[in-house]
Design an enzyme around this catalytic site. Structure first.
Site, short mmCIF file in Angstrom:
data_model
loop_
_atom_site.label_atom_id
_atom_site.label_comp_id
_atom_site.label_asym_id
_atom_site.label_seq_id
_atom_site.Cartn_x
_atom_site.Cartn_y
_atom_site.Cartn_z
N LYS A 70 0.84 -1.20 0.00
CA LYS A 70 0.00 0.00 0.00
C LYS A 70 0.88 1.26 0.00
CE LYS A 70 -4.09 -1.66 2.42
NZ LYS A 70 -4.15 -2.74 1.50
N ARG A 107 -4.62 -4.80 -11.72
CA ARG A 107 -5.37 -5.78 -10.92
C ARG A 107 -6.74 -5.16 -10.68
NH1 ARG A 107 -2.48 -6.53 -5.60
NH2 ARG A 107 -4.02 -5.22 -4.60
N LYS A 156 -24.58 -2.84 -5.53
CA LYS A 156 -23.72 -3.95 -5.95
C LYS A 156 -23.89 -4.28 -7.44
CE LYS A 156 -23.08 -8.89 -5.13
NZ LYS A 156 -21.84 -8.97 -5.87
N GLN A 159 -10.19 0.14 -9.06
CA GLN A 159 -11.45 -0.26 -8.41
C GLN A 159 -12.67 -0.04 -9.32
OE1 GLN A 159 -10.34 2.57 -5.59
NE2 GLN A 159 -9.84 1.13 -3.96
N ASP A 177 -1.25 -1.59 -4.21
CA ASP A 177 -2.67 -1.64 -3.83
C ASP A 177 -3.30 -0.28 -4.08
OD1 ASP A 177 -2.04 -4.11 -2.82
OD2 ASP A 177 -2.51 -3.62 -0.74
N ARG A 186 -12.73 -6.92 5.39
CA ARG A 186 -13.16 -8.28 5.00
C ARG A 186 -14.55 -8.58 5.57
NH1 ARG A 186 -9.02 -7.03 2.97
NH2 ARG A 186 -10.59 -6.31 1.55
N THR A 201 -11.08 -11.03 -7.67
CA THR A 201 -12.45 -11.10 -7.17
C THR A 201 -12.79 -12.53 -6.78
OG1 THR A 201 -14.77 -10.73 -7.74
CG2 THR A 201 -13.35 -11.39 -9.56
N LYS A 216 -13.22 -4.85 -7.03
CA LYS A 216 -14.48 -4.09 -6.97
C LYS A 216 -14.28 -2.82 -6.13
CE LYS A 216 -17.67 -7.91 -7.70
NZ LYS A 216 -18.81 -8.69 -7.18
N GLY A 217 -13.49 -2.91 -5.06
CA GLY A 217 -13.25 -1.74 -4.20
C GLY A 217 -13.74 -2.03 -2.80
N ALA A 218 -12.91 -1.70 -1.80
CA ALA A 218 -13.18 -2.14 -0.43
C ALA A 218 -13.44 -1.00 0.56
CB ALA A 218 -11.99 -2.98 0.06
C1 LIG Z 1 -6.38 -10.39 -4.61
C2 LIG Z 1 -7.19 -9.22 -4.13
C3 LIG Z 1 -6.61 -7.97 -4.01
C4 LIG Z 1 -7.37 -6.88 -3.59
N1 LIG Z 1 -6.81 -5.64 -3.56
C5 LIG Z 1 -7.58 -4.55 -3.29
C6 LIG Z 1 -7.07 -3.23 -3.42
O1 LIG Z 1 -5.90 -3.01 -3.73
N2 LIG Z 1 -7.92 -2.20 -3.16
C7 LIG Z 1 -9.24 -2.39 -2.82
O2 LIG Z 1 -9.99 -1.41 -2.65
N3 LIG Z 1 -9.74 -3.64 -2.69
C8 LIG Z 1 -8.96 -4.71 -2.92
N4 LIG Z 1 -9.49 -5.98 -2.82
C9 LIG Z 1 -10.85 -6.17 -2.22
C10 LIG Z 1 -11.96 -5.98 -3.25
O3 LIG Z 1 -12.06 -4.62 -3.61
C11 LIG Z 1 -13.32 -6.45 -2.70
O4 LIG Z 1 -13.64 -5.69 -1.56
C12 LIG Z 1 -13.35 -7.92 -2.32
O5 LIG Z 1 -12.66 -8.70 -3.22
C13 LIG Z 1 -14.83 -8.42 -2.26
O6 LIG Z 1 -15.43 -8.28 -3.50
P1 LIG Z 1 -15.56 -9.47 -4.56
O7 LIG Z 1 -14.95 -9.00 -5.82
O8 LIG Z 1 -14.98 -10.72 -4.04
O9 LIG Z 1 -17.12 -9.58 -4.86
P2 LIG Z 1 -18.37 -9.75 -3.89
O10 LIG Z 1 -19.55 -9.57 -4.78
O11 LIG Z 1 -18.24 -8.90 -2.69
O12 LIG Z 1 -18.26 -11.25 -3.44
C14 LIG Z 1 -18.49 -12.34 -4.31
C15 LIG Z 1 -18.67 -13.58 -3.42
O13 LIG Z 1 -17.40 -13.89 -2.82
C16 LIG Z 1 -17.55 -14.23 -1.45
N5 LIG Z 1 -16.85 -13.24 -0.61
C17 LIG Z 1 -16.42 -12.00 -0.98
N6 LIG Z 1 -15.78 -11.39 0.04
C18 LIG Z 1 -15.85 -12.24 1.07
C19 LIG Z 1 -15.38 -12.18 2.41
N7 LIG Z 1 -14.72 -11.13 2.89
N8 LIG Z 1 -15.63 -13.24 3.22
C20 LIG Z 1 -16.27 -14.33 2.76
N9 LIG Z 1 -16.73 -14.45 1.51
C21 LIG Z 1 -16.53 -13.43 0.67
C22 LIG Z 1 -19.02 -14.24 -1.17
O14 LIG Z 1 -19.50 -15.54 -1.30
C23 LIG Z 1 -19.61 -13.35 -2.22
O15 LIG Z 1 -20.91 -13.71 -2.52
C24 LIG Z 1 -8.75 -7.07 -3.25
C25 LIG Z 1 -9.33 -8.33 -3.40
C26 LIG Z 1 -8.59 -9.39 -3.84
C27 LIG Z 1 -9.25 -10.71 -4.00
#
Ligand SMILES: Cc1cc2nc3c(=O)[nH]c(=O)nc-3n(C[C@H](O)[C@H](O)[C@H](O)COP(=O)(O)OP(=O)(O)OC[C@H]3O[C@@H](n4cnc5c(N)ncnc54)[C@H](O)[C@@H]3O)c2cc1C
Length: 303
Positions: free
Chosen positions: A93, A177, A194, A156, A127, A286, A223, A180-182
């Site tokens: 980061k 990479r 969503k 994101q 990141d 998370r 994702t 979706k965005g956290a």
């Molecule tokens: C490798 C990696 C790097 C990342 N880097 C960044 C970054 O640099 N900046 C940033 O803003 N975000 C980052 N993220 C987080 C990302 O932005 C999302 O917040 C996160 O991945 C949840 O979204 P999703 O794409 O999995 O989709 P979602 O629609 O949220 O989830 C899809 C399905 O996956 C499962 N799932 C998702 N999250 C969880 C969880 N926490 N616990 C249990 N099950 C879950 C569920 O079953 C859900 O139905 C990263 C994620 C990954 C995987």
């Protein structure tokens, strides 16, 4: 619930106290193989047997002392040296390299890391943090990329601006990479529903996959949304893409079975393994991604 958890992620009192609670430390183990790098390395060795690569990330953000940022760089230099035998990349980061304190120092730290990664023939990911950092992070990347071809940045899909950021980066032959965005973002800058975020994620894939086929872009779909990955793959197939060209990254402890399945089917899969003791804010994000996880935490309170 998502907003509340993301608010908690930024609360200083909670950040100081929660990590001391034993039940919280027990609950976080679901997403971390352990706090030390040794546990992360062991997990990576296990992943290698399943053809899954490791993406190491030392937890920590918004550092307030440049000496700590220097320690982060030194730590990653050791990680790069220690992980020669496995397929590993690193992810950092900008605020962990001192961006909140001094942008020039953060850039110098990033350059040091890029040099170390190049020497080890490894890839370095930057990141993406909250939208207050997007411009500064992309600025770091634009300046670094011409001297460092093995560096990528996370973008994101929930931000409206991302499509134009991708277009602006393409001349640099970037590595992106896509996540979706956290973070908690206002509707002025980000989609909040969503289904809109998912639609934009897919639209960005459709925009970027042809560039992957022209070897002008490395794209990693970060994702756990396997339906989205399947849709992107159908589009990639129509473009004549090979399975190994579709890269997917997920977090340690989430959808582990899907990671193994995708790797077995021939896709390139990465597992992001986080470690370190500064897990509080990261862990709350998370939980916010899937509020059902809160019940998992609550269960840790039971004897
Ligand atoms: C490798 C990696 C790097 C990342 N880097 C960044 C970054 O640099 N900046 C940033 O803003 N975000 C980052 N993220 C987080 C990302 O932005 C999302 O917040 C996160 O991945 C949840 O979204 P999703 O794409 O999995 O989709 P979602 O629609 O949220 O989830 C899809 C399905 O996956 C499962 N799932 C998702 N999250 C969880 C969880 N926490 N616990 C249990 N099950 C879950 C569920 O079953 C859900 O139905 C990263 C994620 C990954 C995987």
């Amino acid at each position: 619930m998502r907003r509340l958890l993301l608010w908690c992620a930024q609360n200083r009192w909670l950040a100081t106290h929660v990590p001391r609670w034993r039940f919280a430390r027990r609950a976080v183990r679901r997403f971390l193989p352990g706090e030390g790098f040794e546990a992360a390395l062991k997990a990576a060795v296990d992943f290698k047997t399943q053809r899954i690569g490791a993406l190491f990330t030392l937890l920590g953000e918004n550092l307030t002392d440049l000496a700590d940022a220097d320690s982060v760089v030194k730590h990653y230099e050791e990680v790069l040296a220690a992980s020669r035998e496995i397929e590993a990349e690193i992810s950092v980061k900008p605020t962990q390299l001192g961006l909140d304190i001094d942008a020039a120092a953060a850039f110098a730290n990033l350059q040091r890391l890029a040099r170390a990664a190049e020497k080890a023939k490894r890839f370095l990911w930057i990141d993406m943090e909250g939208s207050a950092y997007t411009d500064r992070t992309l600025d770091l990347y634009r300046r670094l990329r011409p001297q460092a071809p093995h560096v990528g940045v996370a973008l994101q899909a929930y931000l409206y601006r991302t499509v134009s950021d991708v277009a602006g980066l393409l001349p640099l032959r970037p590595a992106i990479r896509l996540v979706k965005g956290a973070y908690a973002e206002p509707p002025e800058v980000a989609f909040t529903a969503k289904r809109d975020v998912d639609a934009n994620y897919l639209a960005l894939c459709v925009f970027m996959l042809p560039e992957v086929m022209r070897s002008r872009l490395r794209l990693v779909l970060a994702t756990h949304d396997v339906d989205l990955v399947a849709k992107a793959w159908r589009f990639g197939q129509a473009l004549g893409m090979d399975r190994s060209q579709l890269e997917v990254a997920m977090l340690y402890g989430i959808r582990a079975g899907e990671q193994v399945r995708l790797a077995r089917e021939g896709f390139t899969v990465w597992d992001l393994i986080a470690y370190g003791d500064a897990w509080y804010a990261w862990y709350l994000r998370r939980l916010a991604e899937r509020p059902a996880n809160v019940w998992f935490v609550a269960r840790q309170l039971l004897p």
